[in-house]
Design an enzyme around this catalytic site. Structure first.
Site, short mmCIF file in Angstrom:
data_model
loop_
_atom_site.label_atom_id
_atom_site.label_comp_id
_atom_site.label_asym_id
_atom_site.label_seq_id
_atom_site.Cartn_x
_atom_site.Cartn_y
_atom_site.Cartn_z
N GLY A 14 17.03 64.68 38.40
CA GLY A 14 15.62 65.01 38.53
C GLY A 14 14.85 63.74 38.76
O GLY A 14 14.75 62.88 37.88
N SER A 16 11.37 61.73 39.86
CA SER A 16 9.93 61.97 39.77
C SER A 16 9.08 61.04 40.61
O SER A 16 7.88 61.29 40.80
CB SER A 16 9.50 61.83 38.31
OG SER A 16 9.68 60.48 37.87
N GLY A 17 9.66 59.95 41.08
CA GLY A 17 8.87 58.93 41.76
C GLY A 17 8.50 57.79 40.83
O GLY A 17 7.86 56.82 41.24
N ASP A 20 11.66 55.22 35.66
CA ASP A 20 12.75 55.66 34.80
C ASP A 20 13.80 56.46 35.57
O ASP A 20 15.00 56.22 35.44
CB ASP A 20 12.21 56.48 33.63
CG ASP A 20 11.21 55.70 32.79
OD1 ASP A 20 11.43 54.49 32.61
OD2 ASP A 20 10.23 56.29 32.34
N CYS A 105 7.75 72.79 29.63
CA CYS A 105 8.31 72.43 30.93
C CYS A 105 9.78 72.07 30.80
O CYS A 105 10.60 72.49 31.62
CB CYS A 105 7.53 71.28 31.54
SG CYS A 105 8.12 70.78 33.19
N GLY A 130 15.50 61.02 33.69
CA GLY A 130 15.06 59.70 33.25
C GLY A 130 14.48 59.69 31.86
O GLY A 130 13.79 58.73 31.48
N CYS A 211 -0.24 66.55 35.10
CA CYS A 211 -0.62 66.52 36.51
C CYS A 211 -1.64 67.60 36.84
O CYS A 211 -2.58 67.36 37.58
CB CYS A 211 0.61 66.68 37.40
SG CYS A 211 0.23 66.71 39.17
#
Length: 390
Positions: A14, A16-17, A20, A105, A130, A211
């Protein structure tokens, strides 16, 4: 380099940008895993009137995968996130609770939908994230044992430990989850990113908050989804109304409440969704802010149910806990309630505890599980007691 175990070859990370997950991707590749970076689209930017970082994060995630020469995929979980996380988030605020969308989530999206997608659609052997956490099976599942249960352990970096947010993680998913940065300090993660020329990620400001709230303040955001209510502000000690407000969903227990013309600093001690009354006190150390016990929904035990709480037993189980991930661990005693939840007696009185929050349990280095708080016990003010522990 060679794989740690032949059991796991293909890993879905996974991504995320952020730094980590970027360093996690780098470490996985260096250890010889066949890594696929997966960016989860959980929120539709069209819903966002503020400044959501979705597009920037997506570009950074794709840039990283291109640089590391690993496959990159985007998976759409918007509908799942809306139904399983966001709707629950709004409903609980309407009820006067204080929910934690990060816990939800992880429970419903990352370690459920993403896990299923990775194993069943991408045909991966395991997933990785991460998160700053550890597993008794090892950061790269090097100690994996089939048909055995796995423990969730604290991260090396105490300040960054994220086991609090993983308190609802399913056992099946945890058995096949890698936490590549779990045994690293944040400073070490940044250094690795710097040494491997991941400057675009390394220099990026770390995201905070949720977000879907974006750059707006919370009151502006929540007003778009919750009907406007009006209610009374009542001072507990005098019993008098000292003002009005526009809905209990705007406020949390322990939060400062500024009242024009009122001479003293006031804080929210209690709120009631049915009447929309908000009860306030003067001073952040007032007895009405402190409780000695609480009750929860049925808990989720990550590995095993504590022996004293197993079926047919009603013994007391003592462990450490926290109800906010930055708070120090404290002691508590647990017993089962008649509804299969928990009745919790706290070793020391605590302030600003809200229904809807998660209380997370620890035994030494292990995060053993957590439960959602459904009601708080009477305050010290109600009990006629004074605050002796601040």
């Amino acid at each position: 380099m060679h794989l740690i175990r032949n059991t796991f070859k293909r890993v879905a990370l996974g991504i995320s940008g952020g730094v980590d997950s970027a360093v996690s991707a780098l470490l996985l590749k260096k250890k010889g895993f066949d890594v696929t970076g997966v960016f989860m689209k959980n929120w539709d930017p069209l819903e966002e009137s503020g400044n959501c970082s979705y597009n920037y994060d997506l570009e950074d995630a794709e840039w990283l995968c291109t640089k590391l020469e690993i496959p990159f995929k985007v998976v759409d979980f918007v509908k799942d996130y809306w139904n399983d996380v966001f709707v629950k988030f709004i409903d609980e605020y309407i009820q006067g609770f204080t929910p934690n969308p990060d816990v939800l989530c992880n429970k419903y999206i990352k370690f459920n939908k993403f896990f299923d997608y990775s194993i069943n659609y991408l045909n991966c052997d395991a997933i990785a994230t991460g998160h700053y956490a550890n597993s008794s099976f090892g950061n790269f599942l090097e100690y994996y044992k089939s048909n055995s249960r796995v423990q969730l352990l604290k991260a090396k970096d105490v300040k960054k430990d994220q086991t609090f947010f993983l308190c609802q993680i399913p056992q099946l998913a945890l058995q096949k989850t890698m936490f590549p940065v779990g045994n690293l300090m944040k400073s070490e993660v940044k250094q690795i990113a710097h040494e491997n020329e991941l400057h675009r990620i390394y220099k990026k400001r770390e995201s905070v908050g949720i977000c879907f709230i974006g750059s707006r303040n919370f009151k502006e955001f929540i007003s778009e989804y919750v009907p406007k209510y009006s209610g009374r502000i009542i001072h507990i000690e005098s019993g008098k109304q000292i003002g009005t407000h526009s809905g209990v969903h705007h406020w949390g227990v322990g939060q400062r409440f500024r009242i024009a013309g009122f001479p003293k600093r006031t804080y929210i001690a209690q709120k009631t969704a049915e009447t929309q009354d908000v009860l306030v006190v003067s001073g952040h150390d007032h007895e009405a802010l402190y409780i000695k016990g609480l009750e929860t929904e049925p808990p989720h035990w990550i590995c095993d149910i504590p022996e004293s709480l197993q079926d047919g037993r009603n013994s007391v189980f003592t462990c450490d806990f926290r109800f906010q991930h930055t708070h120090p661990l404290l002691k508590c005693d647990l017993v089962k309630s008649s509804e299969q939840g928990l009745i919790i007696n706290l070793e020391k009185p605590l302030s600003s505890v809200c229904a809807g929050q998660f209380i997370v349990f620890y035994k030494e280095n292990e995060c053993i599980g957590g439960a959602k708080i459904i009601r708080c016990g009477p305050s010290l003010f109600t009990l006629g007691e004074t605050v002796t522990v601040l």
